[in-house]
Design an enzyme around this catalytic site. Sequence first.
Site, PDB file in Angstrom:
ATOM      1  CE1 TYR A   1     143.377  24.592   3.100  1.00 19.33           C
ATOM      2  CE2 TYR A   1     144.460  23.071   4.478  1.00 19.33           C
ATOM      3  CZ  TYR A   1     144.449  24.370   4.007  1.00 19.33           C
ATOM      4  OH  TYR A   1     145.154  25.308   4.576  1.00 19.33           O
TER       5      TYR A   1
ATOM      6  CB  CYS B   1     147.133  50.366  10.664  1.00 25.80           C
ATOM      7  SG  CYS B   1     145.888  51.726  10.010  1.00 25.80           S
TER       8      CYS B   1
ATOM      9  CG  ASP C   1     140.756  26.593   0.608  1.00 29.28           C
ATOM     10  OD1 ASP C   1     141.077  27.139  -0.452  1.00 29.28           O
ATOM     11  OD2 ASP C   1     141.289  27.043   1.562  1.00 29.28           O
TER      12      ASP C   1
END
Length: 496
Positions: A172, A476, A213
């Site tokens: 990672y 939103c 990752d």
Amino acid sequence: MEVDALCDKNGLRLVTFNVNGVRTLFQHYPFSRMNNSLKEAFELFKADIITFQELKIDASSIQKWGRIDGYQSYISIPRKKKGYSGVGCWVRQPTTENDPLRKHLQVIKAEEGITGLLTTHNKGLSYRNSPDGIGGYTGLDVVDEEQLINIDSEGRCVLIELACNIVVISTYCPANSTQTEEGERSRLLFLNILFKRIRNLYELGKQVVLMGDINVCRDLIDQAVGLDESNISVSEYKTGSQIEETFKDKCIEFIMEPTRVGRRLLNSMLCDSIIPQYAEKGILVDTTREIQGRDRTKMYTVWNTLLNTRPINYGSRIDFVFVTKDLRERIVNGNILNTVMGSDHCPVFADLKIDNMDINETPVIKPKFEASSRYSLNQKNIMDMFRKVSSAEENVTKTTKTTKVTKPALLGSKALGEKFIKRSPTISQPKLQTRSAHIKAFEDMLGKPPKCQHGEETILRTSKTDKTFGRKFWVCKRSKGESNDPEGSCGFFQWK
């Protein structure tokens, strides 16, 4: 969720997944049906070797996540910052003599970290000075030893060496999410040491799998924001190859951007880089791109949860399974699993045909870094046997009944059998509520949502950044679209 079947019954399946907290993974379908069982999750992926990043656990919970029936576990967690980062690698242990990978999946060595400076729990020696070390440490001392140990104290990397001469690196990589100079230096130092170690191992004659990752986007066609900023419409240029042919200069500029050194470092390792001088000296192959081809676009593995960009697939590809170029011909399948929820990332898998690889016949001794050995997971804490039971616990125990529950078969697999759960009859179960009742209950608790610039009610989210972790805010509800998209998010943001 669909997981491609192995192309060959003798294939090795590798899966990587940044779970953003292993506990939260089981709050989402289909993992929510698994009673927090990693074994069932691994079987769902049909994985032989699987790595999770951002475990976000501490030593006290390794008992739960480190002892998985049928798997060896190799887990690295931060030594200072508890509940942060963390990488786990689990290796399937074949139980039948006719399993084609019975010998290939034997782990002969294992390490925590990439520098070799952490102790092996064998007489306090570092991996570099112990027979437990995998090797390849030459040229890693680019800074002082204290800085190197700090790099490996964040729970970011696990290495295992298989009997078939493959070293699997689960990692990672730092992201520098705070965008500081110090954070970027630390990030680039990690990448430089990681890539140097891979080259060293390859020069020693070992094959390498790098999975995890990486926190670097390799190409322009792998990043929605980059395409947007370059004024390139994916809908107009329907394939990645067309984009790279038409906008060759922009694609190269994306990799060579001065402020994004990580992209250059990654591409310098890739023998399939679009930059010829990098490809010539590169030793790694991107298994996903190898199988899916350069025509495929929008092959993203992470999305911005704050802007809710996943529904419209506006993201980036930073999760990979790389293999050294000698394994290129052994790649039989590879893809992203973008329908799997439970994280802001999605899993990535690759299948390799390795059954005919030579085996190191040296007698195998389970590495001391294996979780059940390192954390004594096979032994119960003797003090727990004498712990005084509280009166409240006694009352719960007396009134607890056992209820049989049958779990449905998952995704065409064999029935998972019957599980038993304990339920206290003294706790009344709430009655089912209508959807409107739920909404009203949430409004009473959280307050009525404000309206965004579209005149629509906003949605509530929770911050996951370090400085504001857990704080709630309104945004939103529309997904972010391309630039100037009137139907996309208006960008409304308000702390609750």
